[in-house]
Design a protein around this motif. Structure first.
Motif, PDB file in Angstrom:
ATOM      1  N   PHE A 152       0.855  -1.197   0.000  1.00  0.00           N
ATOM      2  CA  PHE A 152       0.000   0.000   0.000  1.00  0.00           C
ATOM      3  C   PHE A 152       0.886   1.240   0.000  1.00  0.00           C
ATOM      4  O   PHE A 152       1.837   1.333   0.795  1.00  0.00           O
ATOM      5  CB  PHE A 152      -0.896   0.016   1.243  1.00  0.00           C
ATOM      6  N   LEU A 153       0.569   2.181  -0.869  1.00  0.00           N
ATOM      7  CA  LEU A 153       1.285   3.452  -0.944  1.00  0.00           C
ATOM      8  C   LEU A 153       0.244   4.560  -0.844  1.00  0.00           C
ATOM      9  O   LEU A 153      -0.590   4.719  -1.743  1.00  0.00           O
ATOM     10  CB  LEU A 153       2.054   3.556  -2.266  1.00  0.00           C
ATOM     11  N   ALA A 154       0.257   5.305   0.258  1.00  0.00           N
ATOM     12  CA  ALA A 154      -0.719   6.375   0.492  1.00  0.00           C
ATOM     13  C   ALA A 154       0.017   7.713   0.432  1.00  0.00           C
ATOM     14  O   ALA A 154       0.786   8.040   1.337  1.00  0.00           O
ATOM     15  CB  ALA A 154      -1.404   6.185   1.847  1.00  0.00           C
ATOM     16  N   ILE A 155      -0.222   8.485  -0.635  1.00  0.00           N
ATOM     17  CA  ILE A 155       0.618   9.654  -0.906  1.00  0.00           C
ATOM     18  C   ILE A 155      -0.204  10.896  -1.228  1.00  0.00           C
ATOM     19  O   ILE A 155      -1.248  10.818  -1.874  1.00  0.00           O
ATOM     20  CB  ILE A 155       1.579   9.349  -2.087  1.00  0.00           C
ATOM     21  N   CYS A 160       3.712  10.696   2.957  1.00  0.00           N
ATOM     22  CA  CYS A 160       3.512   9.422   2.275  1.00  0.00           C
ATOM     23  C   CYS A 160       3.677   8.296   3.280  1.00  0.00           C
ATOM     24  O   CYS A 160       4.497   8.377   4.208  1.00  0.00           O
ATOM     25  CB  CYS A 160       4.532   9.277   1.135  1.00  0.00           C
ATOM     26  N   GLY A 161       2.879   7.243   3.099  1.00  0.00           N
ATOM     27  CA  GLY A 161       2.999   6.079   3.969  1.00  0.00           C
ATOM     28  C   GLY A 161       3.031   4.802   3.152  1.00  0.00           C
ATOM     29  O   GLY A 161       2.448   4.729   2.063  1.00  0.00           O
ATOM     30  N   TRP A 162       3.731   3.788   3.682  1.00  0.00           N
ATOM     31  CA  TRP A 162       3.818   2.479   3.029  1.00  0.00           C
ATOM     32  C   TRP A 162       3.271   1.419   3.975  1.00  0.00           C
ATOM     33  O   TRP A 162       3.569   1.428   5.176  1.00  0.00           O
ATOM     34  CB  TRP A 162       5.269   2.132   2.682  1.00  0.00           C
ATOM     35  N   GLY A 163       2.493   0.505   3.442  1.00  0.00           N
ATOM     36  CA  GLY A 163       1.954  -0.578   4.246  1.00  0.00           C
ATOM     37  C   GLY A 163       2.071  -1.903   3.520  1.00  0.00           C
ATOM     38  O   GLY A 163       2.265  -1.951   2.294  1.00  0.00           O
ATOM     39  N   LEU A 164       1.948  -3.005   4.270  1.00  0.00           N
ATOM     40  CA  LEU A 164       2.061  -4.343   3.692  1.00  0.00           C
ATOM     41  C   LEU A 164       0.942  -5.213   4.243  1.00  0.00           C
ATOM     42  O   LEU A 164       0.750  -5.308   5.449  1.00  0.00           O
ATOM     43  CB  LEU A 164       3.416  -4.965   4.048  1.00  0.00           C
ATOM     44  N   LEU A 165       0.209  -5.855   3.336  1.00  0.00           N
ATOM     45  CA  LEU A 165      -0.797  -6.839   3.701  1.00  0.00           C
ATOM     46  C   LEU A 165      -0.265  -8.215   3.328  1.00  0.00           C
ATOM     47  O   LEU A 165       0.004  -8.489   2.160  1.00  0.00           O
ATOM     48  CB  LEU A 165      -2.111  -6.571   2.967  1.00  0.00           C
ATOM     49  N   SER A 174       6.338   2.183   6.963  1.00  0.00           N
ATOM     50  CA  SER A 174       7.098   3.427   7.113  1.00  0.00           C
ATOM     51  C   SER A 174       6.230   4.601   6.684  1.00  0.00           C
ATOM     52  O   SER A 174       5.199   4.420   6.014  1.00  0.00           O
ATOM     53  CB  SER A 174       8.367   3.374   6.253  1.00  0.00           C
ATOM     54  N   GLN A 175       6.642   5.796   7.053  1.00  0.00           N
ATOM     55  CA  GLN A 175       6.009   7.018   6.554  1.00  0.00           C
ATOM     56  C   GLN A 175       7.023   8.142   6.575  1.00  0.00           C
ATOM     57  O   GLN A 175       8.025   8.088   7.309  1.00  0.00           O
ATOM     58  CB  GLN A 175       4.768   7.369   7.372  1.00  0.00           C
ATOM     59  N   SER A 261      -3.398  10.521   3.751  1.00  0.00           N
ATOM     60  CA  SER A 261      -2.188   9.873   3.243  1.00  0.00           C
ATOM     61  C   SER A 261      -1.411   9.389   4.469  1.00  0.00           C
ATOM     62  O   SER A 261      -1.936   9.360   5.567  1.00  0.00           O
ATOM     63  CB  SER A 261      -1.363  10.856   2.406  1.00  0.00           C
ATOM     64  N   GLY A 262      -0.156   9.005   4.280  1.00  0.00           N
ATOM     65  CA  GLY A 262       0.632   8.544   5.419  1.00  0.00           C
ATOM     66  C   GLY A 262       0.090   7.256   6.017  1.00  0.00           C
ATOM     67  O   GLY A 262      -0.607   6.488   5.354  1.00  0.00           O
ATOM     68  N   ALA A 263       0.409   7.025   7.293  1.00  0.00           N
ATOM     69  CA  ALA A 263       0.004   5.785   7.956  1.00  0.00           C
ATOM     70  C   ALA A 263      -1.511   5.643   8.011  1.00  0.00           C
ATOM     71  O   ALA A 263      -2.064   4.567   7.773  1.00  0.00           O
ATOM     72  CB  ALA A 263       0.589   5.743   9.371  1.00  0.00           C
ATOM     73  N   GLU A 264      -2.210   6.740   8.314  1.00  0.00           N
ATOM     74  CA  GLU A 264      -3.672   6.688   8.373  1.00  0.00           C
ATOM     75  C   GLU A 264      -4.257   6.387   6.998  1.00  0.00           C
ATOM     76  O   GLU A 264      -5.267   5.683   6.863  1.00  0.00           O
ATOM     77  CB  GLU A 264      -4.218   8.018   8.911  1.00  0.00           C
TER      78      GLU A 264
END
Length: 424
Positions: A152-155, A160-165, A174-175, A261-264
């Motif tokens: 996941f890339l929320a920008i 910006c935040g990165w997530g993994l499922l 990370s963010q 965006s970011g972690a949220e």
């Protein structure tokens, strides 16, 4: 015990294999006398048997009488079991065998020979023979990890935040902040100069994001797909600007409009991506728990929770789907009088199983006062699966670590969706 066969789509069987591997990982031998054998899918069994018989000859040189006996007996047990197979199973076979103390603090010499056979959930390509003070379970544990990791890339222009499922777990990796100035220029700057500086800052930010995305989603976690989200047009600008490495661009499954965006933003994108992620177990669990709470909030009478009520609904053929958290850690203890067949039943946590069993054994039968009592125990998820199968109901094991697992835990870690409202 027979070989355990596992279908990754069956949450109860996946729970059983995880539980078994956790138990095997905790077991320790008196010395280097626990046998682990991994047989690849195309390996001829007669070759493996010949190798193990050769190891029996080598084991006869072990100095310790007890260790020598345990190793030779364990190898003989494995060979005996392998001879029952006509050929290597389709995906391979894993066998663990060894002399294990019956319980902690048991005296030397009280060890019992135990053997476990496991049908791996994926094709096994590695041959392994180890004689150690523990069982080697890491290869099987690695197979339990879901291959279909999604990034996941929320920008947006601010952060910006990165997530993994992966399987049943969503993790924010990370963010970072952008460092890009807002759209309104400071006093004394010309509009053109401010716009140019902002574009340079945005390009530098996009390049940083692209580099981190490559590191996280190609080099470290090797995702199968990427979902990009964020408010406004920034996400489209980033994708169209040729900042991403071509392999990452090909992995983009969807772009999602979000408020954050970011972690949220990562968490929001996951919540909005059920259609894209319909094949992922975590999304299935999310739907189960959401449907449960919907019925609870509507007071429809189609949902129930609490172990006593759930068991009553199962016995009355009312339960349709039972949801249970994988960290429930309950065992069902049954004490049966051998004289009159009267039963005593208790639900206890795993750490209390031994003391409860001993308590039952020392207590006379309440009906005939006999002390000739047989005690059995069963993991509660295995028991629920057994009784549900008799009425055509299903059991879904929910990860206790997930957000929706925590919601289920608030209800006592077990709940059910019913076929009809039993109050009508």
């Amino acid at each position: 015990m027979g070989a355990i066969k596992v279908d990754k789509r069956d949450s109860v069987k996946m729970y059983r294999i995880r539980k078994l591997l956790a138990e095997l990982s905790r077991k320790r031998g008196r010395g280097t006398e626990l046998i682990s054998v991994y047989i690849p899918k195309n390996r001829q069994l007669h070759e493996v048997i010949s190798t193990l018989q050769s190891e029996q000859g080598t084991a006869s040189n072990i100095k310790s009488d007890l260790t020598r006996t345990h190793v030779v007996d364990s190898l003989a047990k494995v060979v005996q079991r392998l001879k029952l197979y006509k050929k290597t199973p389709e995906r391979g076979l894993v066998v663990f065998c060894g002399a294990l103390p019956p319980d902690e603090g048991a005296p030397i010499g009280s060890e019992v020979l135990e053997i476990y056979e496991i049908d791996p959930i994926k094709d096994l390509r590695q041959y392994l023979y180890r004689c150690d003070d523990h069982f080697h379970t890491d290869i099987l544990k690695d197979m339990l990890r879901d291959d279909n990791a999604i990034g996941f890339l929320a920008i947006d222009a601010k952060d910006c935040g990165w997530g993994l499922l992966r399987g049943d777990r969503l993790e924010v990796l990370s963010q970072t902040g952008s460092g890009v100035a807002g759209k309104h220029r400071q006093g004394g700057q010309s509009a053109k100069r401010f716009q140019k500086l902002r574009e340079m800052e945005l390009t530098y930010y996009f390049n940083r994001v692209a580099k981190t995305t490559q590191e996280l989603f190609l080099d470290i976690h090797k995702v199968k797909g990427i979902i990009v989200s964020g408010p406004g047009p920034t996400k489209e600008e980033f994708i169209k600007g040729n900042h991403l490495e071509y392999r990452l661009k090909d992995m983009i499954l969807s772009t999602i409009d979000s408020s954050y965006s970011g972690a949220e933003g990562v968490r929001e994108a996951f919540a909005k991506s059920s259609d894209v992620l319909s094949d992922f177990r975590l999304m299935e669990e999310k739907k189960f728990v959401e449907n449960l709470f919907r019925d609870i909030n509507r007071r429809s009478g189609l949902a129930a929770y609490g172990m006593k009520d759930i068991l009553n609904h199962i016995s009355n053929n009312v339960a349709q789907t039972v949801l249970v958290a994988d960290d429930i850690d309950l065992h069902r203890i049954v004490a049966t009088c051998r004289r009159c067949n009267a039963e005593q039943v208790a639900m206890v946590e795993r750490v209390k199983v031994i003391s409860t069993k001993n308590g039952f054994v020392s207590s006379p039968c309440p009906s005939c006062k006999s002390e000739d009592i047989q005690v059995t125990e069963q993991d509660i998820i295995d028991y629920l699966s057994l009784v549900c199968s008799k009425i055509g109901a299903t059991v879904e094991v929910i990860s206790g670590k997930s957000e929706h697992g925590a919601m289920l835990s608030s209800l006592g870690r077990v709940a059910a969706m019913l076929r009809y409202n039993p109050g009508h």
